[in-house]
Write an enzyme that holds these catalytic residues in place. Sequence first.
Site, PDB file in Angstrom:
ATOM      1  N   CYS A   8       0.467  -8.463   9.547  1.00  0.00           N
ATOM      2  CA  CYS A   8       2.585  -8.851   9.395  1.00  0.00           C
ATOM      3  C   CYS A   8       2.776  -8.987  11.154  1.00  0.00           C
ATOM      4  O   CYS A   8       2.092  -8.572  11.752  1.00  0.00           O
ATOM      5  CB  CYS A   8       2.469  -6.978   8.742  1.00  0.00           C
ATOM      6  SG  CYS A   8       2.289  -5.578   9.729  1.00  0.00           S
TER       7      CYS A   8
ATOM      8  N   HIS B  95      11.514  -4.077   6.932  1.00  0.00           N
ATOM      9  CA  HIS B  95      11.895  -3.501   8.048  1.00  0.00           C
ATOM     10  C   HIS B  95      13.319  -3.554   8.079  1.00  0.00           C
ATOM     11  O   HIS B  95      13.991  -2.823   8.906  1.00  0.00           O
ATOM     12  CB  HIS B  95      11.296  -4.609   8.988  1.00  0.00           C
ATOM     13  CG  HIS B  95       9.979  -3.915   8.623  1.00  0.00           C
ATOM     14  ND1 HIS B  95       8.786  -4.648   8.907  1.00  0.00           N
ATOM     15  CD2 HIS B  95       9.265  -2.535  10.229  1.00  0.00           C
ATOM     16  CE1 HIS B  95       7.499  -4.342   9.459  1.00  0.00           C
ATOM     17  NE2 HIS B  95       7.377  -3.177   9.647  1.00  0.00           N
TER      18      HIS B  95
ATOM     19  N   CYS C 123       5.312  -6.312   3.810  1.00  0.00           N
ATOM     20  CA  CYS C 123       4.796  -4.657   4.475  1.00  0.00           C
ATOM     21  C   CYS C 123       5.096  -3.482   3.960  1.00  0.00           C
ATOM     22  O   CYS C 123       4.904  -3.387   2.675  1.00  0.00           O
ATOM     23  CB  CYS C 123       4.862  -4.743   5.916  1.00  0.00           C
ATOM     24  SG  CYS C 123       3.545  -3.708   7.076  1.00  0.00           S
TER      25      CYS C 123
ATOM     26  N   GLY D  58       0.905  -1.199   0.077  1.00  0.00           N
ATOM     27  CA  GLY D  58       0.352   0.086  -0.155  1.00  0.00           C
ATOM     28  C   GLY D  58       0.871   0.734   0.030  1.00  0.00           C
ATOM     29  O   GLY D  58       0.912   1.816  -0.828  1.00  0.00           O
TER      30      GLY D  58
END
Length: 772
Positions: A656, A707, A739, A445
């Site tokens: 997630c 991340h 993510c 997104g």
Amino acid sequence: MTGKSAAASATVYGYPRQGPSRELKKAVEGYWKGSVSDGALRDTAAGLRRANWLQLRQDGVQEVPTGDFSYYDHVLDTSVMVGAIPARYRAGIAADALDGYFAMARGTRDVAPLEMTKWFDTNYHYLVPELGPDTVFAADSATQVGAVGEALALGLTARPVLLGPITFLLLSKPAPGVADGFEPLTLLERLLPVYAGVLADLRSAGAEWVQLDEPALVQDRSRDELDAVAHAYRELGASAGRPRLLIASYFDRLGEALPVLASAPVEGLAMDFTGPAAANLGDLAAMGGVPGKRLVAGVVDGRNVWINDLQKSLHTLDTLVPLAHRVDVAPSCSLLHVPLDLGAERDIDPQTARWLAFARQKTSETVTLARGLVLGAQAIAGELALNRADLASRAGSALTNDPAVRARTAAVTSAGTRRSLPYPERAAAQRARLGLPLLPTTTIGSFPQTDELRADRADLRAGRIGTDVYEQRIEAEIRSVVAFQERAGIDVLVHGEPERSDMVQYFAEQLTGFSATRHGWVQSYGTRYVRPPILAGDVSRPGPMTVRWTAYAQSLTDRPVKGMLTGPVTVLAWSFVRDDQPLEDTARQVALALRDEVDDLERSGSPVIQMDEPALRETLPLRTADRPRYLAWATEAFRLATGGARADTQIHTHMCYAEFGDILQAINDLDADVISLEAARSHMRVADELAAAGYPREVGPGVYDIHSPRVPGSDELIRMLHKGLGAIAAERLWVNPDCGLKTRGWPEVRESLENMVTAARSVRSALPEGTH
């Protein structure tokens, strides 16, 4: 209240780390960029610790916690303290301890980071320790001893806070390559002497008490695990040269672990008496209390922002006094989970502000309660009167009682929570409409939130630019994001969410019932801080929230663009949610507001709508018996939000950084057409779990970890895809990152996504003929 506990004092389990202006975040990120030196970072950290301790003393706390401060994560700090350093990091640690520490947290171009997951049922993330049969522990107490010395030098009474050995092992996972069936708890005998050594070092440094946090004991524990608890604290209780031990639990009731701890040879227990943990009061009374022990009573909610009911808490404390040698007063858990200071806020409605307490205000409530416990209710009569008035103001407010919202919620029926056609028929309609290839590529997104975007938002808030100029800049960013995705070859696009500072706050600012903070930052992980909205009243949607930007993006391309929404459970979990009505009632209100948004997105032409629910697992109650009711209303809320969608509208969801194994049925019950999940750090384990559970719909297990700053090569991504295909048929497998990309930089995003598309095309081209 008669003031029966003359020795009672106020304390806290832990305090926010970031500083009033997120000084720690800025210093750590500056260190990563090379603009802040090692020494400057350490000086900033020391200054923040000092400021916290002095503030606590000024506010009336007699015993301050040390060791709760961390550059990144306290569980990672525990791994370092006991020498649980996986082999791939040891050379880096030896070369530079601080850089090696951050490599464990974030990874490097050559080394993958530790897995990250949720801290119990909170929105904090911890780094999962990796252990194996060959793990050798070794004590390294330098950081903890140093913090004690800093506090004592200020003339303070310091109580070091450590993660307890049982919880450390229960939170750990077998290291990659370790044979199936290995249980980290089997390393307890090897770990206990290391803890004993650390405790002795802290006593030598001047600590009279040490707090050992054992929150894992509020979960369902087997008889063998409880026996391990008893053994651990017999051993530590008998260790030479130790300080007095305070065993702390929080987030829920201790249940069957309570008598085990009560009989342990330790000097104190710290227990939560708020929310579901209020059951601890009856359990403690039924067993006759803990005579001879210190009891730290967590009666101020440390996880939410509402003011305490002081009279009710005084009654609880009065009941506890006869049950222990001494009763002290505390928040229910570390104040890490709430913002620092309500006094910094200037934009919250004054009526709502009367109902709120952040970390500093909760400390004041704790001190007030301790004074009332010692001197009696008459000593705090003024505070009690003001508190009663504030509680009454909240209960009678029009904000908390909207008749139209309540009537609509009451009218919900089961028919409104189901799609018009079953999944197989929907899937056929969606494939005909979308025309996607096998292994379709997409992203979750968000795209990078650049300094320029943040500056634009700041300029808009400050009035330096007008709404028209701001929206032109947002349109320009969307054009850039869409153009990049087309060039990269991504199949289902997103608009990149440049207008959103946060995936919950953005919606909260457009829904009734919410308040936003300016400085209410709370740590999510590492240097990632969020400002959870405050859900104070009944929820409705005055108008469309996302349609303009999604429709604009769709106008730029012939490829499908996903409408991006945040699901009702996540809106609740990542807000400070109201505690004056059942959570499921609030969830239905949010779901109905989102249902209206889905309707408007469809009318604007959106063929794909993603409603993220990353918090579905993290909000799972800690006790198994409490889970069925939660999962029933949580999945119903998602279906209520999406149930009105057309059959040929493809509904996605995303989760997630959580343990998915125990919610697989709930994932199925969501009835989403496509689900994307974190899978890279856990090596595609979730794909195997879904396959074993017979999950029938489409799945996008993340092929790379966003991340970490490292860029995965296409060969690595091909291997990940083959792992996914080993569990999920090509017809149902999507290709996406773990993510959203909000926290990453553009150079690594471009390279990573281009490699992802290359990998998907390579694997797609090698699929057998006839695969559909």
